[in-house]
Design a protein around this motif. Sequence first.
Motif, PDB file in Angstrom:
ATOM      1  N   THR A 174      10.876   0.536   8.297  1.00  0.00           N
ATOM      2  CA  THR A 174      10.321   0.095   9.575  1.00  0.00           C
ATOM      3  C   THR A 174       9.208  -0.903   9.289  1.00  0.00           C
ATOM      4  OG1 THR A 174       8.654   1.857   9.601  1.00  0.00           O
ATOM      5  CG2 THR A 174      10.767   2.341  10.672  1.00  0.00           C
ATOM      6  N   GLY A 175       8.601  -1.431  10.330  1.00  0.00           N
ATOM      7  CA  GLY A 175       7.459  -2.313  10.145  1.00  0.00           C
ATOM      8  C   GLY A 175       7.829  -3.768  10.007  1.00  0.00           C
ATOM      9  N   LYS A 176       6.976  -4.500   9.314  1.00  0.00           N
ATOM     10  CA  LYS A 176       7.091  -5.953   9.240  1.00  0.00           C
ATOM     11  C   LYS A 176       8.209  -6.448   8.311  1.00  0.00           C
ATOM     12  CE  LYS A 176       3.972  -9.890   9.090  1.00  0.00           C
ATOM     13  NZ  LYS A 176       2.608 -10.337   8.856  1.00  0.00           N
ATOM     14  N   TYR A 177       8.458  -5.728   7.197  1.00  0.00           N
ATOM     15  CA  TYR A 177       9.444  -6.184   6.222  1.00  0.00           C
ATOM     16  C   TYR A 177      10.415  -5.070   5.839  1.00  0.00           C
ATOM     17  CZ  TYR A 177       5.895  -9.793   5.673  1.00  0.00           C
ATOM     18  OH  TYR A 177       4.986 -10.782   5.906  1.00  0.00           O
ATOM     19  N   THR A 217       0.874  -1.168   0.000  1.00  0.00           N
ATOM     20  CA  THR A 217       0.000   0.000   0.000  1.00  0.00           C
ATOM     21  C   THR A 217       0.913   1.220   0.000  1.00  0.00           C
ATOM     22  OG1 THR A 217      -0.085   0.314   2.400  1.00  0.00           O
ATOM     23  CG2 THR A 217      -1.693  -1.233   1.444  1.00  0.00           C
ATOM     24  N   LEU A 218       0.350   2.383  -0.175  1.00  0.00           N
ATOM     25  CA  LEU A 218       1.146   3.598  -0.124  1.00  0.00           C
ATOM     26  C   LEU A 218       1.755   3.816   1.259  1.00  0.00           C
ATOM     27  CD1 LEU A 218      -1.036   6.033  -2.249  1.00  0.00           C
ATOM     28  CD2 LEU A 218       1.179   5.038  -2.862  1.00  0.00           C
ATOM     29  N   GLU A 219       1.127   3.248   2.290  1.00  0.00           N
ATOM     30  CA  GLU A 219       1.624   3.403   3.649  1.00  0.00           C
ATOM     31  C   GLU A 219       2.685   2.370   4.014  1.00  0.00           C
ATOM     32  OE1 GLU A 219      -1.816   3.403   2.987  1.00  0.00           O
ATOM     33  OE2 GLU A 219      -1.675   5.582   2.865  1.00  0.00           O
ATOM     34  N   THR A 220       2.973   1.423   3.136  1.00  0.00           N
ATOM     35  CA  THR A 220       3.993   0.421   3.410  1.00  0.00           C
ATOM     36  C   THR A 220       5.324   1.125   3.670  1.00  0.00           C
ATOM     37  OG1 THR A 220       2.921  -1.248   2.020  1.00  0.00           O
ATOM     38  CG2 THR A 220       5.264  -1.562   2.474  1.00  0.00           C
ATOM     39  N   SER A 221       5.915   0.839   4.840  1.00  0.00           N
ATOM     40  CA  SER A 221       7.207   1.415   5.186  1.00  0.00           C
ATOM     41  C   SER A 221       8.314   0.451   4.797  1.00  0.00           C
ATOM     42  CB  SER A 221       7.282   1.713   6.683  1.00  0.00           C
ATOM     43  OG  SER A 221       8.585   2.179   7.006  1.00  0.00           O
ATOM     44  N   LEU A 222       9.345   0.995   4.207  1.00  0.00           N
ATOM     45  CA  LEU A 222      10.460   0.181   3.745  1.00  0.00           C
ATOM     46  C   LEU A 222      11.636   0.199   4.717  1.00  0.00           C
ATOM     47  CD1 LEU A 222      10.176   1.500   0.116  1.00  0.00           C
ATOM     48  CD2 LEU A 222       9.068  -0.500   1.114  1.00  0.00           C
ATOM     49  N   GLN A 256      23.315   3.787  21.661  1.00  0.00           N
ATOM     50  CA  GLN A 256      21.900   3.619  21.957  1.00  0.00           C
ATOM     51  C   GLN A 256      21.136   3.451  20.656  1.00  0.00           C
ATOM     52  OE1 GLN A 256      20.413   6.804  24.354  1.00  0.00           O
ATOM     53  NE2 GLN A 256      21.885   6.462  25.975  1.00  0.00           N
ATOM     54  N   TRP A 257      20.108   2.617  20.721  1.00  0.00           N
ATOM     55  CA  TRP A 257      19.239   2.388  19.575  1.00  0.00           C
ATOM     56  C   TRP A 257      18.505   3.672  19.214  1.00  0.00           C
ATOM     57  CZ3 TRP A 257      17.876  -0.919  15.827  1.00  0.00           C
ATOM     58  CH2 TRP A 257      16.643  -0.747  15.221  1.00  0.00           C
ATOM     59  N   LEU A 258      18.518   4.035  17.933  1.00  0.00           N
ATOM     60  CA  LEU A 258      17.752   5.175  17.435  1.00  0.00           C
ATOM     61  C   LEU A 258      16.600   4.649  16.598  1.00  0.00           C
ATOM     62  CD1 LEU A 258      20.672   7.492  16.279  1.00  0.00           C
ATOM     63  CD2 LEU A 258      19.340   7.659  18.387  1.00  0.00           C
ATOM     64  N   GLU A 259      15.431   5.135  16.847  1.00  0.00           N
ATOM     65  CA  GLU A 259      14.245   4.698  16.105  1.00  0.00           C
ATOM     66  C   GLU A 259      14.307   5.241  14.678  1.00  0.00           C
ATOM     67  OE1 GLU A 259      11.074   2.387  15.716  1.00  0.00           O
ATOM     68  OE2 GLU A 259      12.106   2.645  17.628  1.00  0.00           O
ATOM     69  N   PRO A 260      14.260   4.361  13.675  1.00  0.00           N
ATOM     70  CA  PRO A 260      14.293   4.848  12.293  1.00  0.00           C
ATOM     71  C   PRO A 260      12.982   5.534  11.918  1.00  0.00           C
ATOM     72  CG  PRO A 260      14.200   2.446  12.347  1.00  0.00           C
ATOM     73  CD  PRO A 260      14.259   2.909  13.758  1.00  0.00           C
ATOM     74  N   LYS A 261      13.094   6.515  11.037  1.00  0.00           N
ATOM     75  CA  LYS A 261      11.896   7.153  10.489  1.00  0.00           C
ATOM     76  C   LYS A 261      11.311   6.202   9.438  1.00  0.00           C
ATOM     77  CE  LYS A 261      12.576  11.993   9.989  1.00  0.00           C
ATOM     78  NZ  LYS A 261      13.197  13.035   9.140  1.00  0.00           N
ATOM     79  N   PRO A 262       9.998   6.153   9.317  1.00  0.00           N
ATOM     80  CA  PRO A 262       9.419   5.334   8.246  1.00  0.00           C
ATOM     81  C   PRO A 262       9.664   5.967   6.870  1.00  0.00           C
ATOM     82  CG  PRO A 262       7.730   6.059   9.822  1.00  0.00           C
ATOM     83  CD  PRO A 262       9.004   6.721  10.195  1.00  0.00           C
ATOM     84  N   THR A 269       8.122   5.486   3.388  1.00  0.00           N
ATOM     85  CA  THR A 269       6.976   4.803   2.793  1.00  0.00           C
ATOM     86  C   THR A 269       7.000   4.845   1.267  1.00  0.00           C
ATOM     87  OG1 THR A 269       5.565   6.768   2.798  1.00  0.00           O
ATOM     88  CG2 THR A 269       5.546   5.383   4.803  1.00  0.00           C
ATOM     89  N   LEU A 270       6.231   3.951   0.682  1.00  0.00           N
ATOM     90  CA  LEU A 270       6.080   3.968  -0.768  1.00  0.00           C
ATOM     91  C   LEU A 270       5.458   5.283  -1.222  1.00  0.00           C
ATOM     92  CD1 LEU A 270       4.999   0.293  -1.468  1.00  0.00           C
ATOM     93  CD2 LEU A 270       7.133   1.406  -2.140  1.00  0.00           C
ATOM     94  N   ASN A 271       4.581   5.854  -0.413  1.00  0.00           N
ATOM     95  CA  ASN A 271       3.985   7.147  -0.766  1.00  0.00           C
ATOM     96  C   ASN A 271       5.064   8.231  -0.873  1.00  0.00           C
ATOM     97  OD1 ASN A 271       1.567   8.773  -1.285  1.00  0.00           O
ATOM     98  ND2 ASN A 271       2.190   9.819   0.591  1.00  0.00           N
TER      99      ASN A 271
END
Length: 118
Positions: free
Chosen positions: A40-43, A33-38, A94-100, A102-104
Motif C-alpha cells: 500500500t502507500g506511495k510505491y 523506514t520500517l513502516e514503509t509498506s510494500l 468490489q475493491w478490497l483494501e489491501p493490508k499493509p 511493511t518492512l518491519n
Amino acid sequence: MGASCVTQRQVMAWYDENWNSRVFPFFKRPMLTLETSLSTGKYPWSADDAMDILEDYFSRFSVDRQTFAFHSYWPNEETFIPIIFLRSKKNKWQWLEPKPLTLNMLVESAKAGRWLYD
C-alpha cells in the motif's frame, strides 16, 4: 541464513540493494523506514513483482511461509472481469483494501524464522 542470526540491518540492506529502485530514472530512490509498506502507500509492488521479491525473501532468510496469505496484501491484482457490466448487482466485483505489508513485518518474521502475521 539461520533465523536467529538475522538482523534488521540485513533485511533492510537486502531490500534496498535488490528491490528499492527508482520509480522513474530521474526520480530519487524511495526512502525506506520500517513502516514503509510494500503493498500500500506511495510505491506499492505489483502482484507479479511481489511474488518474485517474496520468493527471494522467504528463501534468503529461511522464513517459513506456511501462514503467509498473499491475497491479504494484494487482494485485487488477479481480479479481471471483462464483462463486469453483465454481472448481477450481488455478483459485481468490489475493491478490497489491501493490508499493509511493511518492512518491519519482513524484519520481525526473518528474525523469528516464520511468518508472524495473518
